[in-house]
Design a protein around this motif. Sequence first.
Motif, PDB file in Angstrom:
ATOM      1  N   GLU A  96      34.657  55.391 -21.040  1.00 23.56           N
ATOM      2  CA  GLU A  96      35.399  56.229 -20.098  1.00 23.56           C
ATOM      3  C   GLU A  96      35.506  57.610 -20.712  1.00 23.56           C
ATOM      4  OE1 GLU A  96      39.204  54.439 -19.421  1.00 23.56           O
ATOM      5  OE2 GLU A  96      38.389  52.865 -18.163  1.00 23.56           O
ATOM      6  N   ARG A  97      35.341  58.635 -19.890  1.00 28.33           N
ATOM      7  CA  ARG A  97      35.421  60.009 -20.384  1.00 28.33           C
ATOM      8  C   ARG A  97      36.492  60.771 -19.614  1.00 28.33           C
ATOM      9  NH1 ARG A  97      30.095  58.542 -20.015  1.00 28.33           N
ATOM     10  NH2 ARG A  97      28.774  58.878 -21.821  1.00 28.33           N
ATOM     11  N   LYS A  98      37.282  61.575 -20.347  1.00 25.82           N
ATOM     12  CA  LYS A  98      38.245  62.493 -19.736  1.00 25.82           C
ATOM     13  C   LYS A  98      37.946  63.871 -20.285  1.00 25.82           C
ATOM     14  CE  LYS A  98      42.044  59.281 -19.045  1.00 25.82           C
ATOM     15  NZ  LYS A  98      43.425  58.943 -19.393  1.00 25.82           N
ATOM     16  N   LEU A  99      37.587  64.773 -19.391  1.00 24.78           N
ATOM     17  CA  LEU A  99      37.262  66.134 -19.808  1.00 24.78           C
ATOM     18  C   LEU A  99      38.541  66.933 -20.003  1.00 24.78           C
ATOM     19  CD1 LEU A  99      34.307  66.847 -17.367  1.00 24.78           C
ATOM     20  CD2 LEU A  99      34.197  66.101 -19.742  1.00 24.78           C
ATOM     21  N   ARG A 100      38.618  67.626 -21.101  1.00 25.02           N
ATOM     22  CA  ARG A 100      39.715  68.538 -21.412  1.00 25.02           C
ATOM     23  C   ARG A 100      39.115  69.931 -21.528  1.00 25.02           C
ATOM     24  NH1 ARG A 100      43.275  65.223 -19.593  1.00 25.02           N
ATOM     25  NH2 ARG A 100      43.684  63.408 -20.886  1.00 25.02           N
ATOM     26  N   LYS A 101      39.908  70.919 -21.842  1.00 17.73           N
ATOM     27  CA  LYS A 101      39.432  72.301 -21.873  1.00 17.73           C
ATOM     28  C   LYS A 101      38.216  72.492 -22.778  1.00 17.73           C
ATOM     29  CE  LYS A 101      40.960  77.017 -22.577  1.00 17.73           C
ATOM     30  NZ  LYS A 101      42.063  77.894 -22.917  1.00 17.73           N
ATOM     31  N   ASP A 102      38.307  72.069 -24.036  1.00 16.24           N
ATOM     32  CA  ASP A 102      37.221  72.291 -24.988  1.00 16.24           C
ATOM     33  C   ASP A 102      36.774  71.017 -25.680  1.00 16.24           C
ATOM     34  OD1 ASP A 102      39.524  71.926 -26.385  1.00 16.24           O
ATOM     35  OD2 ASP A 102      39.179  73.544 -27.818  1.00 16.24           O
ATOM     36  N   ARG A 103      37.173  69.881 -25.150  1.00 18.23           N
ATOM     37  CA  ARG A 103      36.818  68.602 -25.766  1.00 18.23           C
ATOM     38  C   ARG A 103      36.733  67.526 -24.696  1.00 18.23           C
ATOM     39  NH1 ARG A 103      41.870  68.374 -25.076  1.00 18.23           N
ATOM     40  NH2 ARG A 103      43.533  67.190 -25.942  1.00 18.23           N
ATOM     41  N   THR A 104      36.197  66.389 -25.090  1.00 15.64           N
ATOM     42  CA  THR A 104      36.111  65.234 -24.215  1.00 15.64           C
ATOM     43  C   THR A 104      36.740  64.052 -24.923  1.00 15.64           C
ATOM     44  OG1 THR A 104      34.057  66.050 -23.246  1.00 15.64           O
ATOM     45  CG2 THR A 104      34.534  63.714 -22.943  1.00 15.64           C
ATOM     46  N   THR A 154      40.171  55.444 -28.381  1.00 19.64           N
ATOM     47  CA  THR A 154      39.807  56.749 -27.827  1.00 19.64           C
ATOM     48  C   THR A 154      39.508  57.717 -28.972  1.00 19.64           C
ATOM     49  OG1 THR A 154      41.178  56.389 -25.867  1.00 19.64           O
ATOM     50  CG2 THR A 154      40.574  58.663 -26.371  1.00 19.64           C
ATOM     51  N   VAL A 155      38.420  58.452 -28.816  1.00 14.78           N
ATOM     52  CA  VAL A 155      37.973  59.422 -29.819  1.00 14.78           C
ATOM     53  C   VAL A 155      37.795  60.767 -29.110  1.00 14.78           C
ATOM     54  CG1 VAL A 155      36.144  59.990 -31.456  1.00 14.78           C
ATOM     55  CG2 VAL A 155      36.782  57.604 -31.091  1.00 14.78           C
ATOM     56  N   GLU A 156      38.320  61.832 -29.700  1.00 11.60           N
ATOM     57  CA  GLU A 156      38.116  63.174 -29.168  1.00 11.60           C
ATOM     58  C   GLU A 156      36.842  63.761 -29.756  1.00 11.60           C
ATOM     59  OE1 GLU A 156      41.394  65.834 -29.616  1.00 11.60           O
ATOM     60  OE2 GLU A 156      42.748  64.543 -28.486  1.00 11.60           O
ATOM     61  N   LEU A 157      35.967  64.245 -28.876  1.00 11.39           N
ATOM     62  CA  LEU A 157      34.693  64.817 -29.301  1.00 11.39           C
ATOM     63  C   LEU A 157      34.506  66.177 -28.646  1.00 11.39           C
ATOM     64  CD1 LEU A 157      32.519  61.611 -28.829  1.00 11.39           C
ATOM     65  CD2 LEU A 157      33.384  62.541 -30.982  1.00 11.39           C
ATOM     66  N   PRO A 158      33.736  67.055 -29.256  1.00  5.36           N
ATOM     67  CA  PRO A 158      33.463  68.353 -28.642  1.00  5.36           C
ATOM     68  C   PRO A 158      32.748  68.162 -27.298  1.00  5.36           C
ATOM     69  CG  PRO A 158      32.681  68.306 -30.913  1.00  5.36           C
ATOM     70  CD  PRO A 158      33.074  66.910 -30.551  1.00  5.36           C
ATOM     71  N   SER A 159      33.096  68.982 -26.326  1.00  7.94           N
ATOM     72  CA  SER A 159      32.404  68.933 -25.035  1.00  7.94           C
ATOM     73  C   SER A 159      30.976  69.433 -25.190  1.00  7.94           C
ATOM     74  CB  SER A 159      33.150  69.786 -24.011  1.00  7.94           C
ATOM     75  OG  SER A 159      34.409  69.218 -23.746  1.00  7.94           O
ATOM     76  N   ARG A 160      30.126  68.973 -24.286  1.00 10.99           N
ATOM     77  CA  ARG A 160      28.713  69.354 -24.271  1.00 10.99           C
ATOM     78  C   ARG A 160      28.024  69.074 -25.601  1.00 10.99           C
ATOM     79  NH1 ARG A 160      31.784  72.842 -21.807  1.00 10.99           N
ATOM     80  NH2 ARG A 160      31.819  74.374 -23.502  1.00 10.99           N
ATOM     81  N   SER A 161      28.241  67.867 -26.118  1.00  9.58           N
ATOM     82  CA  SER A 161      27.599  67.462 -27.367  1.00  9.58           C
ATOM     83  C   SER A 161      27.001  66.063 -27.205  1.00  9.58           C
ATOM     84  CB  SER A 161      28.601  67.494 -28.531  1.00  9.58           C
ATOM     85  OG  SER A 161      29.665  66.599 -28.299  1.00  9.58           O
ATOM     86  N   THR A 162      26.182  65.687 -28.157  1.00  9.92           N
ATOM     87  CA  THR A 162      25.528  64.378 -28.143  1.00  9.92           C
ATOM     88  C   THR A 162      25.839  63.670 -29.449  1.00  9.92           C
ATOM     89  OG1 THR A 162      23.737  65.251 -26.774  1.00  9.92           O
ATOM     90  CG2 THR A 162      23.311  63.191 -27.937  1.00  9.92           C
ATOM     91  N   HIS A 163      26.160  62.371 -29.357  1.00  9.68           N
ATOM     92  CA  HIS A 163      26.539  61.599 -30.539  1.00  9.68           C
ATOM     93  C   HIS A 163      25.873  60.229 -30.516  1.00  9.68           C
ATOM     94  CE1 HIS A 163      29.616  64.525 -31.539  1.00  9.68           C
ATOM     95  NE2 HIS A 163      29.836  64.585 -30.239  1.00  9.68           N
TER      96      HIS A 163
END
Length: 91
Positions: free
Chosen positions: A3-11, A53-62
């Motif tokens: 599940e993804r929740k978009l935030r201002k500068d992170r996901t 739940t893990v916070e990751l940078p938006s527009r990135s690949t892991h």
Amino acid sequence: MLERKLRKDRTEVTFILPVDTPPGPVSVVGDFNDWQPGVHTLAHRKDGKRAVTVELPSRSTHSFRYLAAGDYWFNDESAGDQDGPNSRLHT
């Protein structure tokens, strides 16, 4: 399942597994935690599933995999992409 929740500068990505499949403790390991088991261990939720739940940078690949008891590594089929033997997650 992811599940993804978009935030201002992170996901915020929530990794979800059924209650006891596989049995025992499970952690998600990947390039976002230097492949260290136990850093992100899935916990039981009210609905009976396990999640973390893990916070990751938006527009990135892991790249990531799950690690269960007994050194059992497995992928998340819902990720939709592979990176060699690993699941790949796009935020």
